[in-house]
Design a protein around this motif. Structure first.
Motif, PDB file in Angstrom:
ATOM      1  N   TRP A  38      45.782  42.213  53.224  1.00 15.07           N
ATOM      2  CA  TRP A  38      45.100  43.421  52.749  1.00 15.07           C
ATOM      3  C   TRP A  38      44.521  43.338  51.382  1.00 15.07           C
ATOM      4  O   TRP A  38      45.097  42.647  50.424  1.00 15.07           O
ATOM      5  N   MET A  39      43.299  43.958  51.594  1.00 15.72           N
ATOM      6  CA  MET A  39      42.298  43.713  50.414  1.00 15.72           C
ATOM      7  C   MET A  39      41.900  45.017  49.654  1.00 15.72           C
ATOM      8  O   MET A  39      41.804  45.951  50.266  1.00 15.72           O
ATOM      9  N   CYS A  40      42.129  44.892  48.243  1.00 15.55           N
ATOM     10  CA  CYS A  40      41.729  46.304  47.579  1.00 15.55           C
ATOM     11  C   CYS A  40      42.059  45.870  45.974  1.00 15.55           C
ATOM     12  O   CYS A  40      42.395  44.962  45.451  1.00 15.55           O
ATOM     13  N   ILE A  41      41.627  46.971  45.327  1.00 19.42           N
ATOM     14  CA  ILE A  41      42.112  46.994  43.740  1.00 19.42           C
ATOM     15  C   ILE A  41      43.322  47.853  43.882  1.00 19.42           C
ATOM     16  O   ILE A  41      43.291  49.179  44.352  1.00 19.42           O
ATOM     17  N   ASN A  42      44.445  47.479  43.435  1.00 27.18           N
ATOM     18  CA  ASN A  42      45.732  48.343  43.321  1.00 27.18           C
ATOM     19  C   ASN A  42      45.342  49.578  42.416  1.00 27.18           C
ATOM     20  O   ASN A  42      44.839  49.738  41.515  1.00 27.18           O
ATOM     21  N   ALA A  43      46.548  50.458  42.596  1.00 27.32           N
ATOM     22  CA  ALA A  43      46.203  51.788  41.888  1.00 27.32           C
ATOM     23  C   ALA A  43      46.416  51.694  40.385  1.00 27.32           C
ATOM     24  O   ALA A  43      45.638  52.383  39.554  1.00 27.32           O
ATOM     25  N   LYS A  44      47.291  50.693  39.850  1.00 25.85           N
ATOM     26  CA  LYS A  44      47.441  50.787  38.448  1.00 25.85           C
ATOM     27  C   LYS A  44      46.325  50.116  37.951  1.00 25.85           C
ATOM     28  O   LYS A  44      46.055  50.608  36.849  1.00 25.85           O
ATOM     29  N   GLU A  45      45.704  48.844  38.300  1.00 23.39           N
ATOM     30  CA  GLU A  45      44.525  48.409  37.417  1.00 23.39           C
ATOM     31  C   GLU A  45      43.474  49.236  37.957  1.00 23.39           C
ATOM     32  O   GLU A  45      42.371  49.152  37.189  1.00 23.39           O
ATOM     33  N   ALA A  46      43.458  50.272  38.769  1.00 23.92           N
ATOM     34  CA  ALA A  46      42.207  51.172  39.162  1.00 23.92           C
ATOM     35  C   ALA A  46      42.009  52.047  38.057  1.00 23.92           C
ATOM     36  O   ALA A  46      41.023  53.021  37.875  1.00 23.92           O
ATOM     37  N   GLU A  47      43.166  52.081  36.999  1.00 21.26           N
ATOM     38  CA  GLU A  47      42.873  53.126  36.085  1.00 21.26           C
ATOM     39  C   GLU A  47      41.569  52.673  35.323  1.00 21.26           C
ATOM     40  O   GLU A  47      40.905  53.447  34.540  1.00 21.26           O
ATOM     41  N   ASN A  48      41.187  51.325  35.000  1.00 28.06           N
ATOM     42  CA  ASN A  48      40.071  51.039  34.808  1.00 28.06           C
ATOM     43  C   ASN A  48      38.888  51.088  35.699  1.00 28.06           C
ATOM     44  O   ASN A  48      38.812  50.404  36.647  1.00 28.06           O
ATOM     45  N   VAL A  49      38.207  52.179  35.494  1.00 23.75           N
ATOM     46  CA  VAL A  49      37.367  52.631  36.787  1.00 23.75           C
ATOM     47  C   VAL A  49      36.050  51.527  36.883  1.00 23.75           C
ATOM     48  O   VAL A  49      35.753  51.105  37.895  1.00 23.75           O
ATOM     49  N   THR A  50      35.730  51.023  35.746  1.00 18.20           N
ATOM     50  CA  THR A  50      34.605  50.070  35.602  1.00 18.20           C
ATOM     51  C   THR A  50      35.106  48.569  36.525  1.00 18.20           C
ATOM     52  O   THR A  50      34.359  48.124  37.472  1.00 18.20           O
ATOM     53  N   LEU A  51      36.096  48.106  36.168  1.00 21.49           N
ATOM     54  CA  LEU A  51      36.777  46.954  36.834  1.00 21.49           C
ATOM     55  C   LEU A  51      36.999  47.322  38.228  1.00 21.49           C
ATOM     56  O   LEU A  51      36.711  46.316  39.239  1.00 21.49           O
ATOM     57  N   GLY A  52      37.474  48.524  38.676  1.00 18.49           N
ATOM     58  CA  GLY A  52      37.716  48.956  39.919  1.00 18.49           C
ATOM     59  C   GLY A  52      36.514  48.926  40.887  1.00 18.49           C
ATOM     60  O   GLY A  52      36.652  48.310  41.996  1.00 18.49           O
ATOM     61  N   ARG A  53      35.322  49.321  40.300  1.00 19.94           N
ATOM     62  CA  ARG A  53      34.034  49.270  40.997  1.00 19.94           C
ATOM     63  C   ARG A  53      33.533  47.914  41.328  1.00 19.94           C
ATOM     64  O   ARG A  53      33.122  47.540  42.247  1.00 19.94           O
ATOM     65  N   GLU A  54      33.954  46.914  40.139  1.00 20.89           N
ATOM     66  CA  GLU A  54      33.232  45.673  40.359  1.00 20.89           C
ATOM     67  C   GLU A  54      34.278  44.843  41.413  1.00 20.89           C
ATOM     68  O   GLU A  54      33.802  44.084  42.123  1.00 20.89           O
ATOM     69  N   VAL A  55      35.411  45.381  41.417  1.00 23.24           N
ATOM     70  CA  VAL A  55      36.363  44.697  42.395  1.00 23.24           C
ATOM     71  C   VAL A  55      36.131  45.212  43.999  1.00 23.24           C
ATOM     72  O   VAL A  55      35.946  44.469  44.786  1.00 23.24           O
ATOM     73  N   ILE A  56      35.963  46.620  44.246  1.00 19.42           N
ATOM     74  CA  ILE A  56      35.472  47.103  45.377  1.00 19.42           C
ATOM     75  C   ILE A  56      34.185  46.362  45.880  1.00 19.42           C
ATOM     76  O   ILE A  56      33.928  46.135  47.047  1.00 19.42           O
ATOM     77  N   SER A  57      33.180  46.093  44.802  1.00 21.53           N
ATOM     78  CA  SER A  57      32.004  45.143  45.164  1.00 21.53           C
ATOM     79  C   SER A  57      32.277  44.066  45.837  1.00 21.53           C
ATOM     80  O   SER A  57      31.452  43.389  46.722  1.00 21.53           O
ATOM     81  N   ILE A  58      33.402  43.190  45.716  1.00 26.19           N
ATOM     82  CA  ILE A  58      33.473  42.096  46.192  1.00 26.19           C
ATOM     83  C   ILE A  58      34.437  42.084  47.351  1.00 26.19           C
ATOM     84  O   ILE A  58      34.660  40.985  48.021  1.00 26.19           O
ATOM     85  N   LEU A  59      35.077  43.126  47.850  1.00 28.14           N
ATOM     86  CA  LEU A  59      35.956  43.117  48.863  1.00 28.14           C
ATOM     87  C   LEU A  59      35.371  42.815  50.405  1.00 28.14           C
ATOM     88  O   LEU A  59      35.876  42.507  51.034  1.00 28.14           O
ATOM     89  N   PRO A  60      33.816  43.281  50.710  1.00 35.14           N
ATOM     90  CA  PRO A  60      33.407  42.990  51.734  1.00 35.14           C
ATOM     91  C   PRO A  60      33.550  41.407  52.066  1.00 35.14           C
ATOM     92  O   PRO A  60      33.388  40.939  53.195  1.00 35.14           O
ATOM     93  N   GLU A  61      33.498  40.438  50.879  1.00 34.84           N
ATOM     94  CA  GLU A  61      33.442  39.095  51.093  1.00 34.84           C
ATOM     95  C   GLU A  61      34.814  38.703  51.719  1.00 34.84           C
ATOM     96  O   GLU A  61      34.785  37.601  52.636  1.00 34.84           O
ATOM     97  N   PHE A  62      35.822  39.458  51.791  1.00 32.05           N
ATOM     98  CA  PHE A  62      37.237  39.253  52.235  1.00 32.05           C
ATOM     99  C   PHE A  62      37.422  39.924  53.580  1.00 32.05           C
ATOM    100  O   PHE A  62      38.201  39.534  54.258  1.00 32.05           O
ATOM    101  N   LEU A  63      36.813  41.237  53.542  1.00 28.92           N
ATOM    102  CA  LEU A  63      37.274  42.136  54.545  1.00 28.92           C
ATOM    103  C   LEU A  63      36.973  41.553  56.178  1.00 28.92           C
ATOM    104  O   LEU A  63      37.493  41.952  57.189  1.00 28.92           O
TER     105      LEU A  63
END
Lengths: 276, 82
Positions: free
Chosen positions: A71-96
């Motif tokens: 399963w792909m995502c940014i986890n809840a703990k590291e999601a506290e950093n919203v900027t990083l969270g959005r960067e990770v979300i942007s790469i999820l489609p590569e893997f989904l």
């Protein structure tokens, strides 16, 4: 008995654990993306992690006849950093779109903060838009009840199909609201926190066997990757039918995974026929 | 789905485990008492919650485990998003 381990973090485990899982009848594992014990410094760190989950782990599992899903995502703990969270979300489609990826997870909450809820909502939105299954982590200990209720509030806002969402780590005080809202739930068997195998079986006896899966969430902390086997033994020792046990540890996880359009699973019986 | 065991069978199966766990709690509380108290004399709220939870064990009827969980849980605020 063959069984499926629907939530485990094999990246944190040694190869011997794959062997012990296989010896105990495990035929498939699903590995959600999670917090690996430290905060990663960049989205590239996540890309490497996702490559590990979708490349190396399936090969390591296959050596023991175990089918590996992720399963792909940014986890809840590291999601506290919203900027990083959005960067990770942007790469999820590569893997989904990869064939052994089951959906978006394990997203969720950790300390129930507003930042965590922002990234949770954005990942639910991505999943709903792509018609992906969703696997949800609920917080630990004193934060679990509040966090679970917040998660149910946010899922209701997004109108996600409850049959395509699994809310994990339920315990005595959170299982009812999750099932009542129509979602799948996961029960995690841990040595100290979460459920023991005995309490897990108690909950099955109280709430039935529909839309429930059993997992070990084996990871880098105190955990037992073979805990589903302990659950099977506990069910048997109380006199529950083999068909009930199989439904919980094999049929149910496969039924939930089948909601993923990419999901392909080869039953061990079929493998044996091919090899004959 | 109900438990396919009689009450006597359940007690036979779990008595020693339950006895062990009650003893563990008793010994742990003794351990706390033997240790030096906090310098400011303040009561630890975690111990108060443990005492509340122990009282729940003595209640009748189902739901003890759920009630104990709620003692150790933060309350849900339905207006959390505001």
């Amino acid at each position: 008995m063959y069984y499926v381990e629907p939530h485990t973090h094999m990246i944190s485990r040694v190869t011997d654990d794959y062997e012990r899982l296989a010896r105990g009848g495990c035929v498939a594992v699903s590995e959600p993306a999670f917090w690996a014990g430290f905060d990663r410094g960049s989205a590239e760190g996540f890309r490497d992690y996702f490559r590990h989950l979708t490349g190396f782990e399936p090969k390591r599992a296959a050596n023991y006849g175990i089918q590996h899903y992720a399963w792909m995502c940014i986890n809840a703990k590291e999601a506290e950093n919203v900027t990083l969270g959005r960067e990770v979300i942007s790469i999820l489609p590569e893997f989904l779109d990869l064939p052994a990826v089951l959906g978006v997870g394990e997203i969720g909450l950790n300390k129930n903060t507003m930042n965590e809820s922002i990234i949770f909502r954005e990942q639910v939105e991505l999943a709903v838009k792509r018609d992906e299954l969703i696997l949800i982590h609920t917080p630990h200990l004193e934060d679990k009840y509040m966090g679970t209720m917040m998660i149910l509030d946010m899922l209701a806002e997004h109108g996600s199909d409850p049959e395509r969402v699994l809310v994990d780590h339920v315990e005595e005080h959170t299982i009812r609201p999750v099932l009542d809202a129509g979602y799948w739930c996961g029960m995690t068997l841990y040595p100290v926190s979460k459920c023991t195998p005995q309490r897990g079986v108690d909950l099955i006896e109280m709430y039935g066997d529909e839309r429930i899966t059993i997992n070990s969430a084996g990871d880098w902390g105190p955990s037992n990757p073979l805990a589903v086997q302990d659950f099977i033994v506990e069910m048997r020792s109380r006199g529950h039918a083999e068909s009930k046990i199989r439904k919980l540890v094999y049929d149910n996880p496969l039924e939930f995974f089948s909601g993923c359009r990419r999901f392909q699973f080869t039953p061990r019986e079929a493998e044996a026929e091919v090899g004959a | 789905m109900t438990i396919p065991m009689t009450r006597e069978q359940v007690v036979n199966r779990y008595f020693l485990e339950m006895r062990c766990k009650v003893l563990e709690v008793a010994a742990s509380l003794d351990r706390v008492d033997r240790a030096e108290p906090a310098s400011n004399g303040a009561a630890d709220p975690r111990l108060e919650r443990l005492q509340q939870a122990i009282r729940v064990l003595l209640e009748n009827g189902p739901g003890r485990a759920e009630n104990v969980q709620m003692i150790f849980s933060r309350a849900y605020d339905p207006n959390w998003a505001q």
